[in-house]
Design a protein around this motif. Structure first.
Motif, short mmCIF file in Angstrom:
data_model
loop_
_atom_site.label_atom_id
_atom_site.label_comp_id
_atom_site.label_asym_id
_atom_site.label_seq_id
_atom_site.Cartn_x
_atom_site.Cartn_y
_atom_site.Cartn_z
N LEU B 35 0.83 -1.21 0.00
CA LEU B 35 0.00 0.00 0.00
C LEU B 35 0.86 1.26 0.00
O LEU B 35 0.35 2.37 0.12
CB LEU B 35 -0.92 0.01 1.22
N TYR B 46 2.31 6.61 1.68
CA TYR B 46 1.09 5.81 1.56
C TYR B 46 0.39 6.14 0.26
O TYR B 46 0.13 7.30 -0.04
CB TYR B 46 0.17 6.11 2.75
N GLY B 48 -2.28 3.92 -0.91
CA GLY B 48 -3.52 3.15 -1.00
C GLY B 48 -3.41 2.02 -2.02
O GLY B 48 -2.40 1.32 -2.06
#
Lengths: 275, 298
Positions: B35, B46, B48
């Protein structure tokens, strides 16, 4: 077993000879090339060497760092296998002989490792060993091999133990023997055949492993045999006589051991991966 | 038997600890890392599901599916050939031919040699100009069959599969052999007494009784097919040439996570996402395999 006529038996026999030739030829090729000059390999590929050039061996041994690599492969394999034997047999002993909550869960947790190639999880392994300052370290490799060797070894040893009656151990316990005494004096001698299988299977796979050293070892003084040959291959890609010598020197000890113990290897590795 | 907590911990802890930190934790951590975008040092970013979207639908799609289908093709071809040929050769061995023990040892020999060394050994033999294979074909007058085995994009991956079969076939032979020998001789004897031909014995008794073994082998092959790496590395390098025609997820993953010139992008997060997709793909088969292994024990 099948009952075959004489003619079909002869045909099958010939087919096996052909198959054996296909297996042996590549090895024969590198042995013969290892005694030739580069020119002879190019000009007379099928002939025997005009003279045995042992200097190829000397040159390759030094340039390919094989002495060091042999020492590393040996140390890593031996200590990993010893470690696996100790921790896996203790674990399997508990799983097989004692009742405690979540026993089944613990067992499934460990054999789940049988179902995934450990190499897929290399990124976190790499980062973890880097942060622990265990990259380029034989200890790092040994710990890793011990961890990845657990599922198969515990699985095999636990199943072997399950088939052995435990009356002896129960009476020893009533006589006041500690689990440690029961383990070393009764259980270990009983599972010796399974320990041999575990040792052989793990030794072969660790000795031959290339993937983990490729990623975790970059220091030439820590190379194992497959990695050293691979580095040599990159540097001397045109020197076929030396490459053949390096390949031959890398495979010959395994072949010699195999020649003496092929029965143990075969029964170990087939039941190992397959029980 | 009952055991005290102290002994329990001493016996269980070392294996459980090493297994957890070197097998279980890295798997979970890989999924977590997928991620993020991260080059290995500095802060992780980050992102996702962006890595997965890139791989499955975005600009990494071509590269990923090229490798993915090679793995699937590898699995299909190798399982058909290794299991069926392994069965036939095992049948031959089981019919009490002369030299049984020697043949058995020779057949298994390539399995004890390191995969990457097997790759290098065959790399020499398959060299287009001076390799033994083409020299031999020219020698017996079939020079039009002498091909650039590893240099032709249409041939290279099949050549790698052939070398793989050379390395592994012995294992399948011996597993099938153990399965055939495990059939009670009475069954086969009874078949002969009832006047069955060899062909009928094979079809009606031996094949049905060795089928579970073949099935388990195919499950294992599926799992193993996703760890193909060494042969491609040794024969074609991490670029999986010519023109990525031999690229598999293993080499793609290696380039993505650990660099190598010419990787489309170098990113540990992206590499972890490739691996996570492989887990997802292997998971159902692994589950069936572990259950099968467990059931067989009971």
């Amino acid at each position: 077993m099948l009952k075959l006529g004489k003619n079909s038996k002869i045909i099958i026999f010939i087919l096996f000879i052909v198959y054996s030739i296909i297996i042996i030829t590549p090895f024969l090729n590198i042995v013969i090339n290892s005694f030739k000059t580069l020119g002879e390999i190019f000009l007379a590929p099928f002939s025997l060497p005009s003279q045995l050039r042992w200097e190829n061996y000397k040159e390759t041994w030094n340039k390919a760092n094989l002495g060091m690599a042999y020492l590393n492969s040996f140390l890593v394999s031996i200590f990993s296998v010893l470690g696996i034997l100790i921790i896996s047999s203790m674990f399997a002993f508990i799983l097989s002989r004692y009742t405690f909550p979540l026993r089944k869960v613990l067992y499934l947790y460990v054999i789940a490792g049988l179902a995934f190639p450990a190499r897929l999880a290399i990124i976190p392994i790499f980062i973890m060993l880097r942060d622990l300052k265990l990259l380029n370290s034989r200890i790092g490799l040994i710990l890793l091999y011990m961890g990845t060797g657990v599922p198969f070894s515990v699985f095999l040893l636990k199943n072997f133990l399950d088939d052995i009656p435990k009356e002896l151990e129960e009476s020893a316990q009533i006589d006041g023997a500690s689990p440690w005494m029961i383990f070393t004096n009764i259980a270990l001698p009983l599972i010796r055949p399974a320990l041999v299988v575990v040792a052989i299977v793990n030794f072969v796979s660790i000795w031959n492993d290339f993937f983990f050293p490729l990623i975790l070892i970059s220091d030439r003084s820590k190379e194992t045999i497959p990695l050293a040959v691979s580095v040599f291959y990159g540097e001397f890609s045109n020197q076929w006589h030396l490459l053949s010598t390096a390949l031959w020197l890398a495979v010959v000890p395994v072949m010699v051991i195999y020649a003496f113990m092929s029965r143990e290897f075969i029964s170990g590795m087939t039941q190992g991966a397959f029980k | 038997m009952k055991i005290k907590c102290f002994y329990f911990c001493v016996f269980v802890f070392p294996a459980l600890f090493l297994y957890t930190i070197f097998v279980i934790y890295p798997f979970i951590s890989s999924i977590h890392l997928s991620l993020f975008s991260w080059v290995g040092v500095g802060a992780k970013k980050y992102v996702g599901l962006k890595n997965f979207i890139d791989i499955l639908f975005g600009n990494f799609k071509g590269e990923f599916f090229n490798a993915f289908w090679h793995n699937i093709y590898f699995f299909i071809v190798v399982s058909i050939i290794e299991v069926s040929l392994g069965f036939l050769i095992a049948l031959g061995l089981a019919s009490q031919i002369k030299g049984y023990h020697i043949f058995r040892s020779i057949i298994y020999l390539p399995n004890v040699i390191s995969m990457v060394l097997v790759g290098f050994i065959w790399g020499l033999i398959l060299n287009p100009q001076i390799g033994l294979v083409n020299q031999f074909l020219k020698f017996i007058g079939l020079s039009n069959l002498a091909k650039p085995w590893l240099g032709d994009p249409n041939l290279a991956f099949n050549t790698i599969i052939a070398v793989n079969i050379w390395r592994h076939l012995g294992f399948y032979v011996l597993v099938m052999l153990a399965s055939i020998i495990g059939i009670l001789p009475d069954y086969i004897e009874a078949g002969y007494i009832d006047g069955a031909s060899n062909w009928q014995i094979i079809r009606k008794i031996i094949i049905p009784m060795t089928l579970p073994t073949a099935q388990t082998l195919i499950l294992l092959l599926f799992i193993w097919s996703f760890s193909v790496f060494e042969l491609v590395y040794a024969l074609e390098g991490v670029q999986a040439g010519p023109f990525r025609s031999t690229d598999v997820l293993g080499t793609l993953f290696y380039r993505t996570a650990f660099g190598g010139l010419g990787s489309a992008r170098m990113d540990l997060g992206l590499g972890a996402a490739i691996v996570t997709l492989m887990f997802i793909f292997i998971l159902p088969v692994s589950f069936i395999y572990v259950r099968l292994v467990e059931r067989r024990r009971q």
